[in-house]
Motif scaffolding. Structure first.
Motif, short mmCIF file in Angstrom:
data_model
loop_
_atom_site.label_atom_id
_atom_site.label_comp_id
_atom_site.label_asym_id
_atom_site.label_seq_id
_atom_site.Cartn_x
_atom_site.Cartn_y
_atom_site.Cartn_z
N ALA A 426 0.83 -1.21 0.00
CA ALA A 426 0.00 0.00 0.00
C ALA A 426 0.87 1.26 0.00
CB ALA A 426 -0.93 0.00 1.21
N VAL A 427 1.97 1.19 0.74
CA VAL A 427 2.88 2.34 0.82
C VAL A 427 4.32 1.82 0.85
CG1 VAL A 427 1.30 3.84 2.09
CG2 VAL A 427 2.79 2.29 3.34
N GLN A 428 5.28 2.71 0.62
CA GLN A 428 6.69 2.30 0.75
C GLN A 428 7.24 2.89 2.04
OE1 GLN A 428 9.17 2.59 -2.81
NE2 GLN A 428 7.32 2.68 -4.06
N LEU A 429 8.03 2.07 2.71
CA LEU A 429 8.51 2.45 4.04
C LEU A 429 10.00 2.78 4.01
CD1 LEU A 429 7.49 2.52 6.98
CD2 LEU A 429 8.30 0.18 7.20
N PHE A 430 10.36 3.90 4.65
CA PHE A 430 11.77 4.28 4.77
C PHE A 430 12.05 4.67 6.21
CE2 PHE A 430 10.24 5.52 0.55
CZ PHE A 430 11.15 4.87 -0.28
N GLN A 431 13.32 4.60 6.54
CA GLN A 431 13.73 5.02 7.87
C GLN A 431 14.86 6.03 7.72
OE1 GLN A 431 13.82 2.10 10.87
NE2 GLN A 431 13.27 3.96 11.94
N GLN A 432 14.70 7.15 8.39
CA GLN A 432 15.74 8.17 8.27
C GLN A 432 17.03 7.67 8.92
OE1 GLN A 432 14.67 11.98 9.90
NE2 GLN A 432 16.40 13.00 8.87
N ALA A 433 18.16 7.95 8.29
CA ALA A 433 19.44 7.50 8.82
C ALA A 433 19.60 8.02 10.25
CB ALA A 433 20.58 8.01 7.93
N GLY A 434 19.91 7.14 11.14
CA GLY A 434 20.14 7.54 12.53
C GLY A 434 18.90 7.60 13.39
N ALA A 435 17.70 7.36 12.80
CA ALA A 435 16.46 7.46 13.58
C ALA A 435 16.07 6.10 14.14
CB ALA A 435 15.34 8.01 12.72
N PRO A 487 25.45 8.83 4.98
CA PRO A 487 25.25 10.28 4.88
C PRO A 487 26.57 11.04 4.81
CG PRO A 487 23.80 9.35 6.54
CD PRO A 487 24.69 8.24 6.08
N SER A 488 27.60 10.53 5.50
CA SER A 488 28.85 11.30 5.49
C SER A 488 29.65 11.08 4.21
CB SER A 488 29.69 10.96 6.72
OG SER A 488 29.87 9.57 6.80
N SER A 489 29.38 9.99 3.50
CA SER A 489 30.14 9.78 2.26
C SER A 489 29.44 10.39 1.05
CB SER A 489 30.39 8.28 2.02
OG SER A 489 29.17 7.61 1.77
N LEU A 490 28.25 10.92 1.25
CA LEU A 490 27.52 11.54 0.13
C LEU A 490 27.65 13.06 0.22
CD1 LEU A 490 25.33 11.04 -2.22
CD2 LEU A 490 23.67 11.72 -0.47
N ARG A 491 28.23 13.66 -0.80
CA ARG A 491 28.36 15.12 -0.79
C ARG A 491 26.99 15.77 -1.00
NH1 ARG A 491 32.46 14.79 -4.70
NH2 ARG A 491 33.56 13.27 -3.45
N GLY A 492 26.63 16.68 -0.13
CA GLY A 492 25.33 17.38 -0.28
C GLY A 492 24.18 16.59 0.30
N VAL A 499 17.72 8.36 3.69
CA VAL A 499 16.91 7.31 4.35
C VAL A 499 17.35 5.93 3.86
CG1 VAL A 499 14.87 8.81 4.61
CG2 VAL A 499 15.12 7.42 2.54
N TYR A 500 16.84 4.91 4.54
CA TYR A 500 17.05 3.53 4.08
C TYR A 500 15.70 2.90 3.80
CZ TYR A 500 21.76 4.19 5.88
OH TYR A 500 23.02 4.68 6.10
N ASP A 501 15.63 2.06 2.75
CA ASP A 501 14.36 1.38 2.50
C ASP A 501 14.29 0.12 3.36
OD1 ASP A 501 15.82 -0.61 1.25
OD2 ASP A 501 15.01 -0.27 -0.75
N ILE A 502 13.24 -0.70 3.19
CA ILE A 502 13.10 -1.83 4.13
C ILE A 502 14.18 -2.89 3.95
CG2 ILE A 502 10.73 -1.85 5.02
CD1 ILE A 502 9.93 -3.47 2.62
N LYS A 503 14.86 -2.86 2.81
CA LYS A 503 15.97 -3.79 2.66
C LYS A 503 17.30 -3.12 3.01
CE LYS A 503 13.86 -6.86 -0.72
NZ LYS A 503 13.82 -7.25 -2.13
#
Ligand code: G4P
Length: 535
Positions: A426-435, A487-492, A499-503
């Motif tokens: 029904a929806v796609q789930l993500f989790q914010q990095a560090g949350a 997050p630290s290896s991605l510029r900007g 975020v990370y997806d369920i996998k």
């Protein structure tokens, strides 16, 4: 069971979906088909819908409230020796993902077009999916009891907007808004709206086997007859020839004119459709083409639905059978987990009425009681022949919200609900990095999905949601072929949300293509994908 018996069962099956823009008449036509099939007995039900505002195939409270169909249901009935499976698809654009998946499970489609509105936005989208699959598409031009576009204009519109040629199977007689009936080109007969305006039609067959028959002129009036003869001559000469091969490949659409509400032309449409539509087709798999006649069983899951019936509080997964015979209690190989599963409580549906079934065949849709084993697109097959069907396409989410339970004590139910509804697709789930698990980021294709999520979490899991829309419109899965991106290896990374997806695959949410451009330019080692890269 002998191969001949299996073949007979396969050949009498027709599994299809009705696609249309909302309000074109899908619910009404579905009801009428069920009526002819003897599956329901509620002539005039559509009339009473203003007060009742739901049809047999609408069962969720939210559907009744909004008057739209939110999830696809499956209806099965018999007609003239055929076994018909109709997969109802929601017309609302926000539910396109569910609809797309449903279209993976059908062998043909019926496209309804409102005679006054012609080809509308949602019809176009759904048509495109059917076209990609190369399945036959039948057109029913509805609401012929009203004023509308001319039949010739509609044929042209279908060709120009959808890029498919139409072959009119019948042709309206008389003046727009006041049609007397249709001429059936196959049977050379005139079918007139019946006087009482309620049921079906009067049929007058040609004695000489053509539209020129003076019997028709007498019955429909000289002027109407002349206009009809001219139209038919034009169609015969300049129109497309009927070509079954093209119909079967979705390159030519047989076009029917009628009116679902007044039952006009519905029965004839049903009969012609059953004659021309294909039985279950062979499907591609990791082990080559799987023929429905293959005596080894195979199926795939195309729909998962939690809490279908509040009284049952369970989860059902719907499988489409692709080959072999299904019997209750059989054990099948579940490709994704590599486990054997016993299919003990198979169910079939006429909307809310469930019946336990003992056997089923290719083309049939069976609901399986599911304690959480199945995932969208999973393949089930017999142990003697292990393979998997191709994965479903994934659609890029475009809207995002942060959700959490209002009441922190309800966290457990919140996580359970969110997890189950995500498995449903029904929806796609993500989790914010560090949350942590207090809040999640939800991605959807349309805003109505948020409402449904909120409603279902409250009604089915007892959780009130706090929902905060996020200012992002674009999601990109990221990969660099080496170590995991952080997050630290991605510029900007701070220009969007990491975020990370369920996998646990890294995904970046950004507000627009411009922001994305900056990030892609500044991270040349990273590849960005609109859907998970392994899809
Ligand atoms: P949908 O599932 O595609 O969204 O369409 P649905 O069947 O709900 O039909 C949408 C509206 O069009 C309904 O009217 C329905 O009665 C009407 N309709 C369907 N078929 C025909 C037809 O052949 N002729 C005419 N004239 N109307 C048709 P409504 O006003 O929303 O509901 P109601 O008051 O009629 O129940």
């Amino acid at each position: 069971m002998s191969a001949e018996e299996l073949n007979k069962e396969i050949n009498r099956r027709r599994t299809f979906a009705i696609i249309s823009h909302p309000d074109a008449g899908k619910t009404t036509l579905t009801e009428k088909l069920l009526l002819y099939g003897g599956a329901i007995h509620l002539a005039g039900s559509v009339k009473s819908r203003k007060t009742q505002r739901h049809a047999v195939s609408d069962w969720m409270e939210i559907e009744k409230q909004r008057g739209i169909s939110v999830t696809s249901s499956v209806l099965q009935f018999d007609y003239n020796g055929y076994r018909i499976n109709i997969l109802d698809t929601p017309g609302h654009q926000d539910f396109s993902e569910d609809t797309y998946r449903t279209l993976m499970a059908v062998d043909s489609a019926v496209m309804i077009i409102d005679v006054a509105k012609g080809v509308e936005a949602q019809t176009k989208k759904l048509f495109k999916v059917c076209r990609q699959r190369g399945i036959p598409i039948f057109t029913f031009v509805n609401k012929l009891d009203r004023f509308g576009k001319s039949p010739i204009d509609l044929m042209e519109e279908i060709e120009q907007v959808l890029g498919i040629r139409a072959y009119p199977m019948n042709w309206p007689i008389g003046i727009d808004g006041n049609y007397q009936g249709v001429y059936n080109r196959q049977k050379n007969q005139v079918e007139l709206f019946s006087e009482d305006g309620t049921h079906g039609q009067n049929v007058i067959a040609s004695e000489v086997g053509s539209v020129e028959d003076p019997v028709f002129a007498e019955r429909i009036g000289k002027e109407n007859h002349q206009a009809l003869c001219e139209d038919i001559e034009l169609l015969d000469m300049a129109g497309e020839q009927f070509d079954d091969e093209k119909v079967q490949h979705g390159e030519l659409t047989p076009m029917f004119f009628g009116s679902a509400m007044t039952n006009f032309g519905v029965q004839n449409f049903l009969e012609e459709y059953l004659r021309l539509a294909p039985p279950p087709a062979a499907r591609e798999s990791s082990d080559g083409i799987i023929d429905p006649q293959d005596e080894k069983f195979s199926a795939f899951i195309f729909k998962i639905q939690a809490n279908m019936n509040p009284a049952h509080r369970d989860r059902l997964s719907f499988m489409r059978i692709c080959s072999g015979k299904f019997t209750r209690g059989m054990s099948v190989y579940h490709d994704r987990t590599g486990k054997m599963i016993k299919l003990a409580q198979p169910q079939q549906f006429l909307a809310q009425d469930r019946t336990i079934i003992d056997e089923a065949y290719p083309g049939d849709i069976v609901g399986l009681f599911d304690p959480g084993i199945f995932g969208m697109g999973d393949t089930l097959c017999s142990q003697g022949h292990k393979f998997h069907f191709p994965d479903f396409p994934v659609f890029p989410p475009e809207q995002f919200a942060r959700v959490q339970a209002k009441d922190t004590m309800k966290r457990k139910q919140f996580v359970k609900g969110i997890t189950e509804l995500t498995q449903e697709g029904a929806v796609q789930l993500f989790q914010q990095a560090g949350a942590g698990t207090e809040s999640y980021i939800i991605g959807t294709v349309g805003s109505l999905q948020f409402e449904v999520l909120e409603y279902r979490l409250k009604n089915e899991y007892g959780v009130d949601l706090l929902m905060q829309m996020q200012p992002y419109e674009v999601a990109r899965w990221m990969e660099n072929g080496k170590e995991k991106i952080t997050p630290s290896s991605l510029r900007g990374a701070d220009r969007g949300m990491f975020v990370y997806d369920i996998k646990e695959r890294p995904v970046l949410l950004v507000s627009n293509e411009w922001a994305l451009g900056w990030i892609t330019d500044n991270n040349p080692d990273i590849k960005f994908y609109p859907v998970p890269p392994d899809k």
